[in-house]
Motif scaffolding. Structure first.
Motif, PDB file in Angstrom:
ATOM      1  N   VAL A  52       5.210   0.856   5.873  1.00 47.38           N
ATOM      2  CA  VAL A  52       3.933   1.398   6.329  1.00 47.38           C
ATOM      3  C   VAL A  52       3.220   0.365   7.180  1.00 47.38           C
ATOM      4  CG1 VAL A  52       3.668   2.925   4.340  1.00 47.38           C
ATOM      5  CG2 VAL A  52       2.695   0.624   4.277  1.00 47.38           C
ATOM      6  N   GLN A  53       2.289   0.829   7.994  1.00 47.11           N
ATOM      7  CA  GLN A  53       1.473  -0.058   8.797  1.00 47.11           C
ATOM      8  C   GLN A  53       0.307  -0.606   7.981  1.00 47.11           C
ATOM      9  OE1 GLN A  53       0.244   1.622  12.557  1.00 47.11           O
ATOM     10  NE2 GLN A  53       2.215   2.633  12.879  1.00 47.11           N
ATOM     11  N   ALA A  54      -0.169  -1.776   8.368  1.00 49.45           N
ATOM     12  CA  ALA A  54      -1.339  -2.353   7.714  1.00 49.45           C
ATOM     13  C   ALA A  54      -2.484  -1.348   7.716  1.00 49.45           C
ATOM     14  CB  ALA A  54      -1.749  -3.640   8.406  1.00 49.45           C
ATOM     15  N   GLY A  55      -3.178  -1.267   6.595  1.00 50.35           N
ATOM     16  CA  GLY A  55      -4.259  -0.314   6.434  1.00 50.35           C
ATOM     17  C   GLY A  55      -3.834   1.011   5.840  1.00 50.35           C
ATOM     18  N   GLY A  56      -2.538   1.231   5.750  1.00 53.74           N
ATOM     19  CA  GLY A  56      -2.027   2.477   5.219  1.00 53.74           C
ATOM     20  C   GLY A  56      -1.978   2.507   3.707  1.00 53.74           C
ATOM     21  N   SER A  57      -1.437   3.601   3.176  1.00 55.58           N
ATOM     22  CA  SER A  57      -1.385   3.824   1.737  1.00 55.58           C
ATOM     23  C   SER A  57       0.004   4.265   1.301  1.00 55.58           C
ATOM     24  CB  SER A  57      -2.389   4.900   1.318  1.00 55.58           C
ATOM     25  OG  SER A  57      -3.717   4.526   1.622  1.00 55.58           O
ATOM     26  N   LEU A  58       0.318   3.997   0.048  1.00 54.03           N
ATOM     27  CA  LEU A  58       1.537   4.462  -0.591  1.00 54.03           C
ATOM     28  C   LEU A  58       1.239   4.805  -2.036  1.00 54.03           C
ATOM     29  CD1 LEU A  58       4.367   2.014   0.546  1.00 54.03           C
ATOM     30  CD2 LEU A  58       4.208   4.447   1.086  1.00 54.03           C
ATOM     31  N   SER A  59       2.003   5.742  -2.575  1.00 61.64           N
ATOM     32  CA  SER A  59       1.940   6.064  -3.987  1.00 61.64           C
ATOM     33  C   SER A  59       3.321   5.865  -4.599  1.00 61.64           C
ATOM     34  CB  SER A  59       1.475   7.508  -4.195  1.00 61.64           C
ATOM     35  OG  SER A  59       1.373   7.810  -5.569  1.00 61.64           O
ATOM     36  N   LEU A  60       3.419   4.950  -5.551  1.00 58.53           N
ATOM     37  CA  LEU A  60       4.665   4.676  -6.239  1.00 58.53           C
ATOM     38  C   LEU A  60       4.714   5.435  -7.557  1.00 58.53           C
ATOM     39  CD1 LEU A  60       4.916   0.807  -5.784  1.00 58.53           C
ATOM     40  CD2 LEU A  60       5.587   2.627  -4.194  1.00 58.53           C
ATOM     41  N   SER A  61       5.923   5.807  -7.954  1.00 57.59           N
ATOM     42  CA  SER A  61       6.129   6.491  -9.219  1.00 57.59           C
ATOM     43  C   SER A  61       7.155   5.748 -10.050  1.00 57.59           C
ATOM     44  CB  SER A  61       6.610   7.931  -8.993  1.00 57.59           C
ATOM     45  OG  SER A  61       5.655   8.693  -8.297  1.00 57.59           O
ATOM     46  N   ASN A 108      -3.856   1.478  -1.654  1.00 53.99           N
ATOM     47  CA  ASN A 108      -4.606   1.746  -0.438  1.00 53.99           C
ATOM     48  C   ASN A 108      -4.915   0.447   0.287  1.00 53.99           C
ATOM     49  OD1 ASN A 108      -4.786   4.551  -1.106  1.00 53.99           O
ATOM     50  ND2 ASN A 108      -6.559   4.119  -2.415  1.00 53.99           N
ATOM     51  N   SER A 109      -5.289   0.575   1.542  1.00 50.32           N
ATOM     52  CA  SER A 109      -5.665  -0.582   2.368  1.00 50.32           C
ATOM     53  C   SER A 109      -4.612  -1.677   2.302  1.00 50.32           C
ATOM     54  CB  SER A 109      -7.032  -1.116   1.935  1.00 50.32           C
ATOM     55  OG  SER A 109      -8.032  -0.118   2.041  1.00 50.32           O
ATOM     56  N   LEU A 110      -3.382  -1.296   2.492  1.00 48.14           N
ATOM     57  CA  LEU A 110      -2.275  -2.244   2.375  1.00 48.14           C
ATOM     58  C   LEU A 110      -2.306  -3.270   3.509  1.00 48.14           C
ATOM     59  CD1 LEU A 110       0.485   0.287   1.366  1.00 48.14           C
ATOM     60  CD2 LEU A 110      -0.346  -1.610  -0.042  1.00 48.14           C
ATOM     61  N   ASN A 111      -1.872  -4.468   3.183  1.00 51.85           N
ATOM     62  CA  ASN A 111      -1.762  -5.535   4.163  1.00 51.85           C
ATOM     63  C   ASN A 111      -0.394  -6.190   4.008  1.00 51.85           C
ATOM     64  OD1 ASN A 111      -2.066  -7.890   2.238  1.00 51.85           O
ATOM     65  ND2 ASN A 111      -4.052  -6.903   1.911  1.00 51.85           N
ATOM     66  N   PRO A 112       0.022  -7.015   4.964  1.00 54.59           N
ATOM     67  CA  PRO A 112       1.359  -7.617   4.883  1.00 54.59           C
ATOM     68  C   PRO A 112       1.607  -8.415   3.612  1.00 54.59           C
ATOM     69  CG  PRO A 112       0.519  -7.816   7.103  1.00 54.59           C
ATOM     70  CD  PRO A 112      -0.614  -7.279   6.271  1.00 54.59           C
ATOM     71  N   GLU A 113       0.562  -8.953   2.993  1.00 51.54           N
ATOM     72  CA  GLU A 113       0.720  -9.704   1.754  1.00 51.54           C
ATOM     73  C   GLU A 113       1.139  -8.819   0.585  1.00 51.54           C
ATOM     74  OE1 GLU A 113      -0.703 -11.921   4.658  1.00 51.54           O
ATOM     75  OE2 GLU A 113      -1.941 -10.271   3.921  1.00 51.54           O
ATOM     76  N   ASP A 114       1.020  -7.511   0.730  1.00 50.01           N
ATOM     77  CA  ASP A 114       1.475  -6.580  -0.296  1.00 50.01           C
ATOM     78  C   ASP A 114       2.975  -6.313  -0.213  1.00 50.01           C
ATOM     79  OD1 ASP A 114      -1.112  -5.998  -1.498  1.00 50.01           O
ATOM     80  OD2 ASP A 114      -1.566  -4.892   0.348  1.00 50.01           O
TER      81      ASP A 114
END
Length: 115
Positions: free
Chosen positions: A12-21, A83-89
């Protein structure tokens, strides 16, 4: 046989979101605390979030206000909304179950955040 299987990781791009299960087999997610950890290349595995048997939650400082852990007992699944993902994630994310008798890890799901 008990097992944890993570899913939902993606690029995903920086600032995007993901939901893990994290789907549990062989036990219910309500019998003990459930955890999410992550591990980036060359770094130690670190705690991200916990949801207790009773539903209380806690987060690492890096995850507070951006991540939400939840669970659905009927679906035997623990979730991590990011939410608000960044490269450090960027890391492999692991589900973890640790009752007194043993420790159980999933195989991980990869989250990559581009800048």
């Amino acid at each position: 046989q008990v097992q944890l299987v993570e899913s939902g990781g993606d690029l995903v791009q920086a600032g995007g979101s993901l939901s893990l299960s994290c789907r549990a087999s062989g036990f219910t997610v309500n019998v003990n605390d459930m955890h999410w950890y992550r591990q980036a290349p060359g770094k130690q595995r670190e705690h991200v979030a916990t949801i207790t048997k009773s539903g209380n939650t806690n987060y690492a400082d890096s995850a507070k206000d951006r991540y939400t852990i939840s669970k659905d007992g009927a679906k035997h699944t623990v979730y991590l909304q990011m939410n608000s993902l960044n490269p450090e994630d960027t890391a492999a994310y692991y589900c973890h179950f640790a009752p007194d008798s043993f420790k159980l890890w999933g195989k991980g799901t990869q989250v990559t955040v581009s800048s």
